[in-house]
Design a protein around this motif. Structure first.
Motif, PDB file in Angstrom:
ATOM      1  N   LYS A  33       0.701  -1.254  -0.005  1.00 11.91           N
ATOM      2  CA  LYS A  33       0.044   0.058  -0.021  1.00 11.91           C
ATOM      3  C   LYS A  33       0.901   1.240  -0.064  1.00 11.91           C
ATOM      4  CE  LYS A  33      -3.482  -2.486   2.742  1.00 11.91           C
ATOM      5  NZ  LYS A  33      -4.176  -2.559   3.983  1.00 11.91           N
ATOM      6  N   ASP A  34       2.033   1.204   0.967  1.00 11.35           N
ATOM      7  CA  ASP A  34       2.747   2.495   0.999  1.00 11.35           C
ATOM      8  C   ASP A  34       4.126   1.891   1.711  1.00 11.35           C
ATOM      9  OD1 ASP A  34       4.134   4.858   1.426  1.00 11.35           O
ATOM     10  OD2 ASP A  34       2.277   5.653   2.549  1.00 11.35           O
ATOM     11  N   PRO A  35       5.029   1.849   0.918  1.00 10.54           N
ATOM     12  CA  PRO A  35       6.333   1.163   1.500  1.00 10.54           C
ATOM     13  C   PRO A  35       6.857   2.006   2.673  1.00 10.54           C
ATOM     14  CG  PRO A  35       6.497   1.384  -0.900  1.00 10.54           C
ATOM     15  CD  PRO A  35       5.223   2.252  -0.455  1.00 10.54           C
ATOM     16  N   LEU A  36       6.321   3.345   2.843  1.00  8.53           N
ATOM     17  CA  LEU A  36       6.964   4.154   3.943  1.00  8.53           C
ATOM     18  C   LEU A  36       5.762   4.339   5.068  1.00  8.53           C
ATOM     19  CD1 LEU A  36       8.733   7.030   1.878  1.00  8.53           C
ATOM     20  CD2 LEU A  36       9.598   4.953   2.890  1.00  8.53           C
ATOM     21  N   SER A  37       4.789   3.631   4.949  1.00  8.34           N
ATOM     22  CA  SER A  37       3.871   3.646   6.119  1.00  8.34           C
ATOM     23  C   SER A  37       4.173   3.076   7.238  1.00  8.34           C
ATOM     24  CB  SER A  37       2.528   3.055   5.529  1.00  8.34           C
ATOM     25  OG  SER A  37       1.563   3.123   6.652  1.00  8.34           O
ATOM     26  N   GLY A  38       4.130   3.865   8.279  1.00  8.56           N
ATOM     27  CA  GLY A  38       4.475   3.268   9.793  1.00  8.56           C
ATOM     28  C   GLY A  38       5.437   4.122  10.436  1.00  8.56           C
ATOM     29  N   PRO A  39       5.489   4.156  11.568  1.00  5.70           N
ATOM     30  CA  PRO A  39       6.777   4.573  12.280  1.00  5.70           C
ATOM     31  C   PRO A  39       8.064   3.916  12.318  1.00  5.70           C
ATOM     32  CG  PRO A  39       5.363   3.440  13.881  1.00  5.70           C
ATOM     33  CD  PRO A  39       4.767   3.439  12.510  1.00  5.70           C
ATOM     34  N   LEU A  40       9.179   4.617  12.243  1.00  9.32           N
ATOM     35  CA  LEU A  40      10.416   4.081  12.217  1.00  9.32           C
ATOM     36  C   LEU A  40      11.189   4.261  13.669  1.00  9.32           C
ATOM     37  CD1 LEU A  40      12.490   2.603  10.237  1.00  9.32           C
ATOM     38  CD2 LEU A  40      13.445   4.886   9.737  1.00  9.32           C
ATOM     39  N   ARG A  41      11.714   3.271  14.105  1.00  9.04           N
ATOM     40  CA  ARG A  41      12.343   3.558  15.512  1.00  9.04           C
ATOM     41  C   ARG A  41      13.683   3.630  15.262  1.00  9.04           C
ATOM     42  NH1 ARG A  41      10.481  -2.431  17.779  1.00  9.04           N
ATOM     43  NH2 ARG A  41      11.119  -2.954  15.879  1.00  9.04           N
ATOM     44  N   LEU A  42      14.120   4.710  15.670  1.00 10.33           N
ATOM     45  CA  LEU A  42      15.647   5.357  15.409  1.00 10.33           C
ATOM     46  C   LEU A  42      16.512   5.630  16.656  1.00 10.33           C
ATOM     47  CD1 LEU A  42      17.960   6.203  13.546  1.00 10.33           C
ATOM     48  CD2 LEU A  42      16.813   8.607  13.659  1.00 10.33           C
ATOM     49  N   GLY A  43      17.429   4.974  16.848  1.00 16.03           N
ATOM     50  CA  GLY A  43      18.289   5.073  17.939  1.00 16.03           C
ATOM     51  C   GLY A  43      19.609   5.888  17.501  1.00 16.03           C
ATOM     52  N   LEU A  44      20.017   6.804  18.507  1.00 15.88           N
ATOM     53  CA  LEU A  44      21.195   7.784  18.366  1.00 15.88           C
ATOM     54  C   LEU A  44      22.199   7.730  19.643  1.00 15.88           C
ATOM     55  CD1 LEU A  44      18.306   9.330  17.224  1.00 15.88           C
ATOM     56  CD2 LEU A  44      20.285  10.564  15.915  1.00 15.88           C
ATOM     57  N   ILE A  45      23.367   7.863  19.157  1.00 14.84           N
ATOM     58  CA  ILE A  45      24.213   8.118  20.454  1.00 14.84           C
ATOM     59  C   ILE A  45      24.189   9.329  20.946  1.00 14.84           C
ATOM     60  CG2 ILE A  45      25.734   6.232  19.952  1.00 14.84           C
ATOM     61  CD1 ILE A  45      27.707   8.277  18.752  1.00 14.84           C
ATOM     62  N   CYS A  81      16.661   0.820  13.392  1.00 18.44           N
ATOM     63  CA  CYS A  81      17.992   1.167  12.701  1.00 18.44           C
ATOM     64  C   CYS A  81      18.703   2.092  14.014  1.00 18.44           C
ATOM     65  CB  CYS A  81      17.769   1.885  11.550  1.00 18.44           C
ATOM     66  SG  CYS A  81      16.673   3.308  11.418  1.00 18.44           S
ATOM     67  N   ALA A  82      19.728   2.567  13.682  1.00 21.66           N
ATOM     68  CA  ALA A  82      20.646   3.341  14.830  1.00 21.66           C
ATOM     69  C   ALA A  82      21.780   4.170  13.762  1.00 21.66           C
ATOM     70  CB  ALA A  82      21.265   2.503  15.907  1.00 21.66           C
ATOM     71  N   ILE A  83      21.923   5.463  14.480  1.00 19.71           N
ATOM     72  CA  ILE A  83      22.964   6.154  13.878  1.00 19.71           C
ATOM     73  C   ILE A  83      24.108   6.301  14.917  1.00 19.71           C
ATOM     74  CG2 ILE A  83      23.557   8.552  13.110  1.00 19.71           C
ATOM     75  CD1 ILE A  83      20.780   8.997  12.066  1.00 19.71           C
ATOM     76  N   MET A  84      25.198   5.770  14.767  1.00 19.76           N
ATOM     77  CA  MET A  84      26.390   5.622  15.612  1.00 19.76           C
ATOM     78  C   MET A  84      27.558   6.119  14.957  1.00 19.76           C
ATOM     79  SD  MET A  84      25.174   1.893  17.120  1.00 19.76           S
ATOM     80  CE  MET A  84      25.059   0.966  15.670  1.00 19.76           C
ATOM     81  N   ALA A  85      28.825   5.935  15.711  1.00 22.76           N
ATOM     82  CA  ALA A  85      30.125   6.202  15.278  1.00 22.76           C
ATOM     83  C   ALA A  85      30.833   5.183  15.391  1.00 22.76           C
ATOM     84  CB  ALA A  85      30.718   7.337  16.043  1.00 22.76           C
ATOM     85  N   GLU A  86      31.715   4.973  14.022  1.00 20.69           N
ATOM     86  CA  GLU A  86      32.482   3.544  14.190  1.00 20.69           C
ATOM     87  C   GLU A  86      33.630   4.059  14.794  1.00 20.69           C
ATOM     88  OE1 GLU A  86      32.978   2.838   9.964  1.00 20.69           O
ATOM     89  OE2 GLU A  86      31.462   1.310  10.059  1.00 20.69           O
ATOM     90  N   PRO A  87      34.579   3.110  15.415  1.00 22.56           N
ATOM     91  CA  PRO A  87      34.217   1.671  15.381  1.00 22.56           C
ATOM     92  C   PRO A  87      32.961   0.974  16.295  1.00 22.56           C
ATOM     93  CG  PRO A  87      36.235   1.792  16.345  1.00 22.56           C
ATOM     94  CD  PRO A  87      35.954   3.199  16.118  1.00 22.56           C
ATOM     95  N   PHE A  88      32.521   0.055  16.087  1.00 25.92           N
ATOM     96  CA  PHE A  88      31.580  -0.638  17.069  1.00 25.92           C
ATOM     97  C   PHE A  88      31.844  -2.188  16.840  1.00 25.92           C
ATOM     98  CE2 PHE A  88      28.714   1.260  14.225  1.00 25.92           C
ATOM     99  CZ  PHE A  88      28.096   0.178  13.559  1.00 25.92           C
TER     100      PHE A  88
END
Length: 307
Positions: free
Chosen positions: A86-98, A143-150
């Motif tokens: 129906k809509d590939p972008l429908s619904g919330p996206l759970r995003l983590g960040l440091i 998904c998460a936005i982080m800094a390498e390395p991990f």
């Protein structure tokens, strides 16, 4: 065996407590406990060790919980496939960040996401890198936005940008008049650091490894201060307590009254910021939309990257 029972054991493994797991699943503790006991009897195995204030999975239980998480993700994937029709972008996206990225990237990122994909609200979580990796593995984040390395957790990773470091100096300090500063020169100064657990702290110690000893002996208490956030440490710099190293995006756009931000001499230390997600996550369009929203941010002074 039901999906509900599998969700219960994943929740107990995450919370290490039946009461907290029941609250997270919005059921009573007896309901959750009976369901898990029924599953253990059905499988004829002991999934959890019960005793004291904390519950832990048995070695076999850890394998079962891991498999249960995969089954839950696969079931969620079926729903996502239906939504994408129906809509590939429908619904919330759970995003983590440091913590050292969130405050400086999120204002622009949230605005861009609302403007570009209003049907995909961001559900945000700030945490340490180690915790974000756990939350990704357990399916608590998409998904998460982080800094390498991990540590390699079998995640898919896409580069976002390379971010240089800057030195924050009190305006009254002799170094404040310098155009650039070498890492070697910082050895002679009092350095203010983030506390243990912040990956940015480790990255600063790579630039100035001699400061690592300050967190492990009595003399270090006199020589350095460990703060809980970059903003706290900046206030300490403004008060004249010492110098610190900060990422480029945390540098205020306007000149500051009490703090001067000075670039490093070459080679300039940098960190690579990436977007990471589970390989089993099926909303590829959502990941692509989030990356495009990041690239649309101002990001002054950083080098944008792409695959």
């Amino acid at each position: 065996m039901t999906l509900t029972e599998l969700r219960y054991i994943v929740a107990v493994a995450r919370e290490r407590h039946f009461g907290r797991a029941a609250e997270a699943c919005f059921v009573s503790q007896p309901t959750l406990s009976v369901a898990i006991k029924k599953l253990e009897e059905e499988l004829d195995v002991k999934i959890f060790e019960r005793g004291g204030n904390e519950v832990s999975a048995t070695p076999l239980g850890e394998d079962i919980v891991r498999q249960a998480q995969q089954v839950i993700e696969m079931a969620q994937g079926i729903r996502e496939i239906a939504k994408r029709g129906k809509d590939p972008l429908s619904g919330p996206l759970r995003l983590g960040l440091i913590y050292t990225i969130g405050p400086y990237l999120l204002p622009d990122l949230v605005r861009n996401t609302i403007a570009r994909t209003p049907q995909m609200p961001l559900m945000l979580q700030e945490q340490f890198t180690v915790r974000l990796l756990d939350m990704l593995r357990l399916g608590e984040l998409d998904c998460a936005i982080m800094a390498e390395p991990f540590p390699d957790a079998g995640l898919a990773v896409a580069p976002l940008y390379d971010e240089p470091f800057m030195v924050a100096v009190p305006k009254t300090h002799p170094l404040a008049k310098m155009k650039r500063i070498s890492a070697e020169r910082l050895k002679q100064e009092t350095m203010l650091l983030l506390g243990t657990g912040h990956c940015f702290r480790d990255q600063v110690l790579e630039v100035c490894p001699e400061f690592a000893r300050f967190s492990s002996d009595a003399e270090g208490i006199k020589k350095s201060f460990e703060g809980s956030s970059l903003e706290t440490i900046k206030h300490m710099v403004a008060a004249g307590m010492g110098l610190t190293v900060v990422p480029q995006l945390s540098v205020p756009a306007e000149a500051q009254t009490h703090v001067v931000y000075i670039p490093f001499e070459d080679p300039v230390p940098t960190r690579r910021v990436v977007l990471a997600w589970r390989r089993s996550f099926t909303r590829y369009e959502a990941i692509a939309a989030l990356r495009n929203a990041v690239y649309a941010c101002k990001l002054p002074g950083v080098t944008r990257l792409s695959d």
